[in-house]
Design an enzyme around this catalytic site. Structure first.
Site, PDB file in Angstrom:
ATOM      1  CD  GLU A 238      -2.342  -1.097   2.827  1.00 49.59           C
ATOM      2  OE1 GLU A 238      -3.253  -1.880   3.038  1.00 49.59           O
ATOM      3  OE2 GLU A 238      -1.887  -0.331   3.673  1.00 49.59           O
TER       4      GLU A 238
ATOM      5  CB  CYS B 218       2.329   7.144   3.835  1.00 51.33           C
ATOM      6  SG  CYS B 218       2.616   5.915   5.084  1.00 51.33           S
TER       7      CYS B 218
ATOM      8  CB  CYS C 107       5.863  -5.781   9.219  1.00 51.16           C
ATOM      9  SG  CYS C 107       7.134  -5.074  10.298  1.00 51.16           S
TER      10      CYS C 107
ATOM     11  CB  CYS D 121       3.880  -3.282  16.668  1.00 52.26           C
ATOM     12  SG  CYS D 121       5.635  -2.980  16.378  1.00 52.26           S
TER      13      CYS D 121
ATOM     14  CB  CYS E 108       1.019  -2.294  13.924  1.00 49.92           C
ATOM     15  SG  CYS E 108       1.352  -2.165  12.148  1.00 49.92           S
TER      16      CYS E 108
ATOM     17  CB  CYS F 209       0.010   1.272   8.383  1.00 52.63           C
ATOM     18  SG  CYS F 209       1.174   0.047   8.669  1.00 52.63           S
TER      19      CYS F 209
HETATM   20  N1  SAH Z   1       7.778  -0.019  10.859  1.00 53.47           N
HETATM   21  C1  SAH Z   1       7.988   1.358  11.022  1.00 53.47           C
HETATM   22  C2  SAH Z   1       7.274   2.215  10.000  1.00 53.47           C
HETATM   23  C3  SAH Z   1       5.895   1.805   9.606  1.00 53.47           C
HETATM   24  S1  SAH Z   1       4.629   2.036  10.811  1.00 53.47           S
HETATM   25  C4  SAH Z   1       7.621   1.787  12.426  1.00 53.47           C
HETATM   26  O1  SAH Z   1       7.037   0.996  13.156  1.00 53.47           O
HETATM   27  O2  SAH Z   1       7.967   2.908  12.792  1.00 53.47           O
HETATM   28  C5  SAH Z   1       4.410   3.820  10.814  1.00 53.47           C
HETATM   29  C6  SAH Z   1       3.820   4.373  12.108  1.00 53.47           C
HETATM   30  O3  SAH Z   1       2.438   4.011  12.232  1.00 53.47           O
HETATM   31  C7  SAH Z   1       4.514   3.845  13.357  1.00 53.47           C
HETATM   32  O4  SAH Z   1       4.743   4.890  14.282  1.00 53.47           O
HETATM   33  C8  SAH Z   1       3.487   2.876  13.885  1.00 53.47           C
HETATM   34  O5  SAH Z   1       3.702   2.662  15.243  1.00 53.47           O
HETATM   35  C9  SAH Z   1       2.198   3.589  13.566  1.00 53.47           C
HETATM   36  N2  SAH Z   1       1.001   2.734  13.576  1.00 53.47           N
HETATM   37  C10 SAH Z   1       0.896   1.444  13.203  1.00 53.47           C
HETATM   38  N3  SAH Z   1      -0.378   1.001  13.356  1.00 53.47           N
HETATM   39  C11 SAH Z   1      -1.091   2.046  13.840  1.00 53.47           C
HETATM   40  C12 SAH Z   1      -2.468   2.222  14.200  1.00 53.47           C
HETATM   41  N4  SAH Z   1      -3.347   1.239  14.080  1.00 53.47           N
HETATM   42  N5  SAH Z   1      -2.856   3.429  14.656  1.00 53.47           N
HETATM   43  C13 SAH Z   1      -1.966   4.468  14.746  1.00 53.47           C
HETATM   44  N6  SAH Z   1      -0.659   4.356  14.420  1.00 53.47           N
HETATM   45  C14 SAH Z   1      -0.220   3.160  13.974  1.00 53.47           C
HETATM   46 FE1  SF4 Z   2       6.007  -3.466  11.586  1.00 55.84          FE
HETATM   47 FE2  SF4 Z   2       3.717  -2.254  12.202  1.00 55.84          FE
HETATM   48 FE3  SF4 Z   2       5.555  -2.620  14.084  1.00 55.84          FE
HETATM   49 FE4  SF4 Z   2       6.006  -0.817  12.141  1.00 55.84          FE
HETATM   50  S1  SF4 Z   2       4.392  -0.731  13.691  1.00 55.84           S
HETATM   51  S2  SF4 Z   2       7.429  -2.368  12.919  1.00 55.84           S
HETATM   52  S3  SF4 Z   2       4.975  -1.847  10.403  1.00 55.84           S
HETATM   53  S4  SF4 Z   2       4.451  -4.246  12.975  1.00 55.84           S
END
Ligand code: SAH
Ligand code: SF4
Length: 403
Positions: free
Chosen positions: A120, A133, A140, A144, A147, A378
């Site tokens: 995406e 973005c 991934c 997390c 996420c 994301c």
């Molecule tokens: N993997 C990298 C970059 C991609 S995620 C990282 O984790 O930084 C980009 C941002 O979106 C990160 O700060 C992540 O913590 C945040 N993010 C992921 N899922 C989310 C959600 N459901 N609501 C708000 N922020 C989210």
């Molecule tokens: Fe991967 Fe989502 Fe964690 Fe970023 S926030 S490192 S995309 S699992």
């Protein structure tokens, strides 16, 4: 919140198999030079030819070799026989009521009988800027817990040209090339360019794919082509400590760190990579980030999770923790997804939290949720598309084409 022992990483499932007829779009100068050498362009001419191709591909955005009028007819024909100027294919395009655009992109290449690889890319227009973005991986490896991408299987790293390809698709769809027509169905920023900023905040962990991300961002920043300055490019990491210094030295873009918690026990749960690289180590790496200064601050991202990390004590601990680091704090309202176990903090609580951060001397912009009607968080579009039947996917594609 239950803290089931999440694995830190998932294993990759598939390898990348390049398409038979490769695209020149997304290649570095060195790669273009090597390809020209391989098809017999004499060494003495290569630099000039690379410069020509660079201009046509990245400054003009042409999609056919025949449009490259400064390149000899013979070379154009030769290039056309062996290469393409293809971009990743747009499978779905959605435009939000607030102007946010989201593309689901299909990557070229063999998938060994598996479903096609898709990522995406999201465009967020504002009055004075347009932020793209960009994804760095299909899925991934990290997990997390808040996420959506973290719940999907990890497929593979993107190649540098697939990362640049996302920027190219966005510029194509937004008419962001010299003389191209802009779309009329959404918000476009005032000014010459639609895509003015890049954030590596799509799917994937960019520092687990550093070589490709570096090559791609150097292509995007090159002043003779796409020319988005490194100050307008931000790489977001969940905290891959050993790679942070290299990112600063080799790319030199802005850094964002997904902190999300001020205590290791909670961060272990939200960002399991914290078990490998705890908060103190992460902040040390930030202190040493090459080029960090008050004029070039590191952004700390903090997702607001109701009753989990959003207390006033957390806010006070956050400002204590960041003392001495040239920092910006970005509070992100949690974007819920089907099956997520968290809720977004109440707006009043976000405001109270933000006031503590502000009183400590930080501008604390709360990132306004954008594109909620098109599942712009994301990982969500890809996942929604995976659940559709073949017929529904076709209908979505048809819609995408007529939009
Ligand atoms: N993997 C990298 C970059 C991609 S995620 C990282 O984790 O930084 C980009 C941002 O979106 C990160 O700060 C992540 O913590 C945040 N993010 C992921 N899922 C989310 C959600 N459901 N609501 C708000 N922020 C989210
Ligand atoms: Fe991967 Fe989502 Fe964690 Fe970023 S926030 S490192 S995309 S699992």
């Amino acid at each position: 919140m239950a803290s089931a022992a999440l694995p830190v990483e998932k294993a990759p499932l598939e390898r990348y198999v390049a398409p038979e007829k490769p695209s020149l779009v997304g290649l570095t100068r060195a790669q273009l030079g090597a390809l020209l050498g391989a098809i017999g362009v004499p060494e003495g001419q290569r630099k000039m030819r690379v410069q020509q191709l660079w201009h046509w591909i990245y400054f003009r955005g042409v999609t056919a070799f025949d449009a490259m009028t400064s390149v000899s007819k013979e070379l154009r024909a030769e290039l056309g026989d062996r290469f393409t100027l293809d971009r990743p294919e747009v499978v779905v395009e959605q435009v939000s009521v607030d102007g946010t655009r989201k593309w689901l992109l299909r990557l070229p290449g063999e998938t060994q009988g598996e479903r096609p690889h898709e990522v995406e890319c999201v465009y967020i227009p504002d009055t004075d800027r347009g932020t793209l973005c960009v994804s760095s991986q299909v899925g991934c490896t990290l997990t997390c817990s808040f996420c959506h991408t973290g719940t999907q299987r990890f497929v593979r790293n993107l190649t540098a040209d697939e990362i640049v390809g996302q920027v190219m698709v966005a510029r194509d769809r937004l008419g962001d090339w010299p003389g191209a027509t802009r779309p009329t169905d959404g918000v476009i920023p005032a000014g010459e360019r639609c895509v003015t900023n890049i954030v590596m905040m799509g799917m994937g962990e960019p520092l687990y794919n550093l070589d490709a991300v570096r090559d791609a961002l150097l292509v995007v920043a090159d002043g003779d082509g796409i020319a988005i300055s490194k100050r307008r490019i931000t790489l977001s990491t969940s905290g891959v400590v050993p790679m942070i210094e290299r990112a600063g030295a080799e790319i030199g873009c802005m850094l964002a760190v997904s902190l999300h918690a001020v205590r290791d026990d909670l961060r272990n749960e939200l960002v399991p990579l914290n078990r490998k690289y705890p908060i103190a180590q992460l902040l040390d790496a930030c202190r040493n980030y090459p080029g960090a200064s008050n004029a070039k601050r590191i952004t700390f991202e903090y997702v607001m999770l109701k009753g989990v990390n959003d207390s006033i004590d957390d806010a006070k601990a956050l400002v204590r923790l960041l003392k001495g680091i040239p920092a910006k704090i970005n509070l992100i309202p949690f974007n819920p997804w089907p099956g997520s176990k968290y809720e977004c903090s109440d707006w009043e609580q976000i405001e109270r939290f933000s006031q503590v951060v502000f009183d400590a001397g930080y501008a604390s912009p709360v990132r306004t949720p954008r594109g909620r009607d098109i599942l712009a968080a994301c990982g969500q579009l890809k996942s929604a598309s995976e659940k559709l039947s073949a017929r529904e996917r076709m209908a979505l594609r048809a819609m995408a084409m007529t939009e």
